[in-house]
Scaffold this active site. Structure first.
Site, PDB file in Angstrom:
ATOM      1  N   LYS A 234       2.325  -3.441   7.109  1.00 16.62           N
ATOM      2  CA  LYS A 234       2.253  -3.556   5.737  1.00 16.62           C
ATOM      3  C   LYS A 234       3.791  -3.322   5.395  1.00 16.62           C
ATOM      4  CE  LYS A 234       0.016  -4.906   2.824  1.00 16.62           C
ATOM      5  NZ  LYS A 234      -0.117  -5.533   2.197  1.00 16.62           N
TER       6      LYS A 234
ATOM      7  N   TYR B 142      -2.004  -0.722  11.306  1.00 18.78           N
ATOM      8  CA  TYR B 142      -1.908  -0.724   9.507  1.00 18.78           C
ATOM      9  C   TYR B 142      -0.580  -1.073   8.875  1.00 18.78           C
ATOM     10  CZ  TYR B 142      -3.669  -1.457   4.649  1.00 18.78           C
ATOM     11  OH  TYR B 142      -3.446  -1.529   3.302  1.00 18.78           O
TER      12      TYR B 142
ATOM     13  N   THR C  67       0.920  -0.960   0.172  1.00 25.06           N
ATOM     14  CA  THR C  67       0.353  -0.393  -0.163  1.00 25.06           C
ATOM     15  C   THR C  67       0.626   1.375   0.046  1.00 25.06           C
ATOM     16  OG1 THR C  67      -1.753   1.578   1.191  1.00 25.06           O
ATOM     17  CG2 THR C  67      -0.103   0.006   2.053  1.00 25.06           C
ATOM     18  N   ASP C  68       0.006   2.325  -0.562  1.00 23.40           N
ATOM     19  CA  ASP C  68       0.643   3.663  -0.367  1.00 23.40           C
ATOM     20  C   ASP C  68       0.711   4.056   1.053  1.00 23.40           C
ATOM     21  OD1 ASP C  68      -1.873   4.424  -0.297  1.00 23.40           O
ATOM     22  OD2 ASP C  68      -1.883   5.979  -1.287  1.00 23.40           O
ATOM     23  N   GLU C  69       0.072   3.595   2.075  1.00 24.49           N
ATOM     24  CA  GLU C  69       0.541   3.867   3.359  1.00 24.49           C
ATOM     25  C   GLU C  69       1.235   4.243   4.035  1.00 24.49           C
ATOM     26  OE1 GLU C  69      -3.460   3.178   5.856  1.00 24.49           O
ATOM     27  OE2 GLU C  69      -4.789   3.063   3.319  1.00 24.49           O
TER      28      GLU C  69
HETATM   29  P1  NAD Z   1      -9.427  -7.474   2.055  1.00 25.27           P
HETATM   30  O1  NAD Z   1      -9.522  -7.119   3.639  1.00 25.27           O
HETATM   31  O2  NAD Z   1     -11.039  -7.274   1.879  1.00 25.27           O
HETATM   32  O3  NAD Z   1      -8.830  -8.548   1.705  1.00 25.27           O
HETATM   33  C1  NAD Z   1      -8.206  -9.281   2.543  1.00 25.27           C
HETATM   34  C2  NAD Z   1      -8.190 -11.123   2.700  1.00 25.27           C
HETATM   35  O4  NAD Z   1      -7.204 -11.862   3.171  1.00 25.27           O
HETATM   36  C3  NAD Z   1     -10.048 -11.330   3.233  1.00 25.27           C
HETATM   37  O5  NAD Z   1     -10.365 -12.090   2.520  1.00 25.27           O
HETATM   38  C4  NAD Z   1      -9.324 -12.791   4.380  1.00 25.27           C
HETATM   39  O6  NAD Z   1     -10.181 -13.411   4.722  1.00 25.27           O
HETATM   40  C5  NAD Z   1      -7.955 -12.605   3.149  1.00 25.27           C
HETATM   41  N1  NAD Z   1      -6.968 -13.056   4.740  1.00 25.27           N
HETATM   42  C6  NAD Z   1      -6.374 -12.448   6.305  1.00 25.27           C
HETATM   43  N2  NAD Z   1      -6.177 -12.949   6.617  1.00 25.27           N
HETATM   44  C7  NAD Z   1      -5.178 -14.151   6.319  1.00 25.27           C
HETATM   45  C8  NAD Z   1      -4.866 -15.182   7.151  1.00 25.27           C
HETATM   46  N3  NAD Z   1      -4.287 -15.141   8.543  1.00 25.27           N
HETATM   47  N4  NAD Z   1      -4.672 -16.054   5.821  1.00 25.27           N
HETATM   48  C9  NAD Z   1      -4.892 -16.039   4.679  1.00 25.27           C
HETATM   49  N5  NAD Z   1      -6.221 -15.751   4.448  1.00 25.27           N
HETATM   50  C10 NAD Z   1      -6.148 -14.317   5.243  1.00 25.27           C
HETATM   51  O7  NAD Z   1      -8.152  -6.358   1.527  1.00 25.27           O
HETATM   52  P2  NAD Z   1      -8.259  -5.759   0.593  1.00 25.27           P
HETATM   53  O8  NAD Z   1      -8.423  -3.732   1.018  1.00 25.27           O
HETATM   54  O9  NAD Z   1      -8.767  -6.777  -0.847  1.00 25.27           O
HETATM   55  O10 NAD Z   1      -6.439  -6.206   0.535  1.00 25.27           O
HETATM   56  C11 NAD Z   1      -5.613  -6.754  -0.328  1.00 25.27           C
HETATM   57  C12 NAD Z   1      -4.350  -6.513  -0.470  1.00 25.27           C
HETATM   58  O11 NAD Z   1      -3.816  -5.453  -0.513  1.00 25.27           O
HETATM   59  C13 NAD Z   1      -4.102  -6.017   0.951  1.00 25.27           C
HETATM   60  O12 NAD Z   1      -2.347  -7.009   1.130  1.00 25.27           O
HETATM   61  C14 NAD Z   1      -3.838  -4.736   1.372  1.00 25.27           C
HETATM   62  O13 NAD Z   1      -2.377  -4.490   1.942  1.00 25.27           O
HETATM   63  C15 NAD Z   1      -3.125  -3.971  -0.077  1.00 25.27           C
HETATM   64  N6  NAD Z   1      -3.756  -3.149  -0.361  1.00 25.27           N
HETATM   65  C16 NAD Z   1      -5.417  -2.694  -0.284  1.00 25.27           C
HETATM   66  C17 NAD Z   1      -5.880  -1.349  -1.019  1.00 25.27           C
HETATM   67  C18 NAD Z   1      -7.097  -0.267  -0.933  1.00 25.27           C
HETATM   68  O14 NAD Z   1      -7.673   0.120  -1.006  1.00 25.27           O
HETATM   69  N7  NAD Z   1      -7.977  -1.898   0.079  1.00 25.27           N
HETATM   70  C19 NAD Z   1      -4.890  -0.405  -1.170  1.00 25.27           C
HETATM   71  C20 NAD Z   1      -3.542  -0.831  -1.854  1.00 25.27           C
HETATM   72  C21 NAD Z   1      -2.939  -1.965  -0.992  1.00 25.27           C
HETATM   73  P1  TYD Z   2     -10.830   3.855   4.423  1.00 23.82           P
HETATM   74  O1  TYD Z   2     -12.306   3.661   3.326  1.00 23.82           O
HETATM   75  O2  TYD Z   2     -10.904   3.386   5.912  1.00 23.82           O
HETATM   76  O3  TYD Z   2      -9.558   3.593   3.926  1.00 23.82           O
HETATM   77  P2  TYD Z   2      -7.559   4.784   4.294  1.00 23.82           P
HETATM   78  O4  TYD Z   2      -8.283   4.313   5.736  1.00 23.82           O
HETATM   79  O5  TYD Z   2      -7.447   3.043   3.904  1.00 23.82           O
HETATM   80  O6  TYD Z   2      -7.407   5.055   3.012  1.00 23.82           O
HETATM   81  O7  TYD Z   2     -10.819   5.316   4.305  1.00 23.82           O
HETATM   82  C1  TYD Z   2     -10.703   5.880   3.633  1.00 23.82           C
HETATM   83  C2  TYD Z   2     -11.206   7.830   4.194  1.00 23.82           C
HETATM   84  O8  TYD Z   2     -11.895   7.948   4.196  1.00 23.82           O
HETATM   85  C3  TYD Z   2     -10.104   8.073   5.147  1.00 23.82           C
HETATM   86  O9  TYD Z   2      -9.311   9.550   5.025  1.00 23.82           O
HETATM   87  C4  TYD Z   2     -10.736   7.889   6.823  1.00 23.82           C
HETATM   88  C5  TYD Z   2     -12.129   8.122   6.071  1.00 23.82           C
HETATM   89  N1  TYD Z   2     -13.426   7.651   6.441  1.00 23.82           N
HETATM   90  C6  TYD Z   2     -14.149   8.834   6.673  1.00 23.82           C
HETATM   91  O10 TYD Z   2     -14.085  10.068   7.110  1.00 23.82           O
HETATM   92  N2  TYD Z   2     -15.403   8.066   7.488  1.00 23.82           N
HETATM   93  C7  TYD Z   2     -15.363   6.807   7.406  1.00 23.82           C
HETATM   94  O11 TYD Z   2     -16.652   5.498   8.212  1.00 23.82           O
HETATM   95  C8  TYD Z   2     -14.378   5.706   7.308  1.00 23.82           C
HETATM   96  C9  TYD Z   2     -14.044   4.244   7.276  1.00 23.82           C
HETATM   97  C10 TYD Z   2     -13.248   5.944   6.584  1.00 23.82           C
END
Ligand code: NAD
Ligand code: TYD
Length: 356
Positions: free
Chosen positions: A167, A163, A138-140
Site C-alpha cells: 500500500k 500488505y 491505510t494508516d498501516e
Molecule cells: P476487501 O478485501 O474487503 O475488498 C477488496 C475488493 O477488491 C474485493 O471486492 C476484491 O474482489 C477486489 N479485488 C482484489 N483484487 C482485485 C484485482 N486484481 N482487480 C480487481 N478487483 C480486485 O478490502 P476492504 O477492506 O474493503 O479494503 C478496500 C480498500 O480500503 C483497500 O485498498 C484497503 O487497503 C483500504 N483500507 C482498508 C481498511 C480496512 O480496515 N479494511 C482500512 C483502511 C484502508
Molecule cells: P485485522 O482485522 O486483521 O486488521 P489489521 O491487521 O489490518 O489491523 O486485525 C486487527 C487486530 O486483531 C490486529 O492487531 C491483529 C488482531 N487479530 C487477532 O488477534 N486475531 C485474529 O484472528 C485476527 C484476524 C486479528
C-alpha cells in the site's frame, strides 16, 4: 438519461467498496457509477443486491493487474473520476503470499494511473480540470506507534507487513504521478474499519461468527495491540467529502479517535453477544483463546484526523458501542451471507445470477 459524470470505483464488491458504491449510486443519481471488481474470495455481489438494478449502476468483472483490459476499459468509457479501492487487504495473507499483494496493490494501481493519465492527457506543462483520481489507502503505511502520539498526514512512512509495504508503494506511485504528470490525484489513509459485509477473516467479523458457533476466539499474543476503529459508513462518507472537496495533490487521514486494545474489543463483543443470543453474562468470554502472535505485529495505530475535520467538516457519526451493536445485529440477521462467503457457495450464486 444523460449522466453528468462517469466514475469508476474499483473493488466495489468488497467490504468498504460496497458501502462507497451504495453511497454514490444513491446520493448521486446523475453520476454513472461503474464498479470494477475481480470478485476474488473477498468480493461479493450480494453486498450490492439492494442497488444493483439502479439505472446509474454498471458492474464490470475484471482484473486491475490486466494492462490491456484496463486500457481498453478507460478508452471505451472515458471516465471522469476513479475511486480506487481494489486491493488484497488481509495482513496475514500478505505474510504467506506477498506476491499477490505486489501484483494487485502495486502493479494494478500503476495500471490505473497509466490509463487515467493517458485518457485525461495529463502532462507536466498543463493542468487537467474536472478529473479526479482518488486512491484509498491505510494508516498501516505509517508503521507502528508506541504508547504515545498519533499518525498525521506528515508522519514518515514505515510499513512493516508485506500488505502495508504494497500500500505504501502504491501511495508513492500516486504522489509521483501527481508531481510528475500533474495527474489530479488525492489520497486518504484510514484506520481499521468495521461494520456490515466485512469478510469474516478479519478480527471483528471472525469473532462474531465464532461466538455464534461457539468456537474459540483466537487473540494474537496478549491482545494488547491497539487499533483505532471506524464504522465503515463513516469512512464512505469521508470518501464522498474528500472526492468532492479536496485539492489536487492533497492527503487526508481518516480515523475514529477510537482506540481499543484487541482484548477489550473482544470482551465488549462477547458482552453484546451474550445479550443478543440470550446467553448467561460471561459465557462468550470463555471462548477467548490466546494464540501465537502475528509476525511483525504492529503495536498501536492511532489516527489524527484533525485536518479532515477542520478543512472539510467531516466527523464520525457513531460511537463504537453503538456501531458494534449494529454490526452484530447485521451479522445475526444475515446468516445466509455469512454462510455463503465462508462455504465457497458464492461462486455458484454468481454463476447463476450472471448465467456464466
Ligand atoms: P476487501 O478485501 O474487503 O475488498 C477488496 C475488493 O477488491 C474485493 O471486492 C476484491 O474482489 C477486489 N479485488 C482484489 N483484487 C482485485 C484485482 N486484481 N482487480 C480487481 N478487483 C480486485 O478490502 P476492504 O477492506 O474493503 O479494503 C478496500 C480498500 O480500503 C483497500 O485498498 C484497503 O487497503 C483500504 N483500507 C482498508 C481498511 C480496512 O480496515 N479494511 C482500512 C483502511 C484502508
Ligand atoms: P485485522 O482485522 O486483521 O486488521 P489489521 O491487521 O489490518 O489491523 O486485525 C486487527 C487486530 O486483531 C490486529 O492487531 C491483529 C488482531 N487479530 C487477532 O488477534 N486475531 C485474529 O484472528 C485476527 C484476524 C486479528
Amino acid at each position: 438519461m444523460e449522466f453528468t459524470k462517469k466514475i469508476l470505483i474499483t473493488g466495489g464488491a468488497g467490504f468498504i467498496g460496497s458501502h462507497v458504491v451504495r453511497l454514490f449510486v444513491t446520493q448521486y443519481p446523475n453520476y454513472h457509477i461503474f464498479n470494477l471488481d475481480k470478485l476474488t474470495y473477498a468480493g461479493n455481489l450480494e453486498n450490492l443486491s439492494d442497488i444493483d438494478q439502479s439505472p446509474n449502476y454498471t458492474f464490470v468483472k475484471g482484473d486491475i493487474a490486466d494492462t490491456a483490459f484496463i486500457n481498453e476499459l478507460f478508452t471505451t468509457h472515458q471516465f471522469d473520476g476513479v475511486i480506487h479501492l481494489a486491493a488484497e487487504s488481509h495482513v496475514d495473507r500478505s505474510i504467506s503470499n506477498p506476491m499477490e499483494f505486489v501484483i494487485t496493490n502495486v502493479i494494478g494501481t500503476v495500471n490505473l494511473l497509466n490509463a487515467a493519465r493517458a485518457t485525461w492527457g495529463c502532462s507536466k506543462d498543463s493542468k487537467v480540470e474536472g478529473k479526479r483520481f482518488y486512491h484509498v489507502s491505510t494508516d498501516e503505511v505509517y508503521g507502528a506507534l508506541g504508547e504515545e502520539g498519533m499518525f498525521t498526514e506528515t508522519t514518515a512512512y514505515d510499513p512493516h507487513s508485506p500488505y502495508s509495504a504494497s500500500k505504501a508503494s502504491s501511495d508513492h506511485f500516486v504522489r509521483a504521478y501527481h508531481d510528475t504528470y500533474n495527474l489530479p490525484a488525492v489520497i486518504s489513509n484510514c484506520s481499521n474499519n468495521y461494520g456490515p459485509n466485512h469478510f469474516p477473516e478479519k478480527l471483528i467479523p471472525l469473532c462474531i461468527n465464532n461466538i455464534k458457533n461457539n468456537k474459540p476466539l483466537p487473540i494474537y499474543g496478549k491482545g494488547e495491540n491497539v487499533r483505532d476503529w471506524l464504522y465503515v459508513v463513516d469512512h464512505a462518507r469521508a470518501i464522498d467529502v474528500i472526492y468532492h472537496q479536496a485539492n489536487d495533490g492533497s492527503t487526508y487521514n481518516i480515523g475514529g479517535h477510537n482506540e481499543w486494545t484487541n482484548i477489550d474489543v473482544i470482551r465488549l463483543l462477547c458482552k453484546i453477544m451474550d445479550g443478543k443470543l440470550g446467553r448467561t453474562p460471561g459465557t462468550n468470554e470463555q471462548l477467548i483463546t490466546f494464540v501465537k502472535d502475528r509476525a511483525g505485529h504492529d503495536l498501536r495505530y492511532a489516527i489524527d484526523s484533525t485536518k479532515l475535520q477542520n478543512d472539510l467538516g467531516w466527523k464520525p457519526s457513531l460511537q463504537f458501542e453503538e456501531g458494534l451493536e449494529k454490526t452484530v445485529d447485521w451479522y445475526l440477521a444475515n446468516n445466509q451471507w455469512l454462510e455463503s462467503v465462508t462455504s465457497g457457495n458464492y461462486q455458484q450464486y454468481y454463476n447463476q445470477q450472471y448465467n456464466r
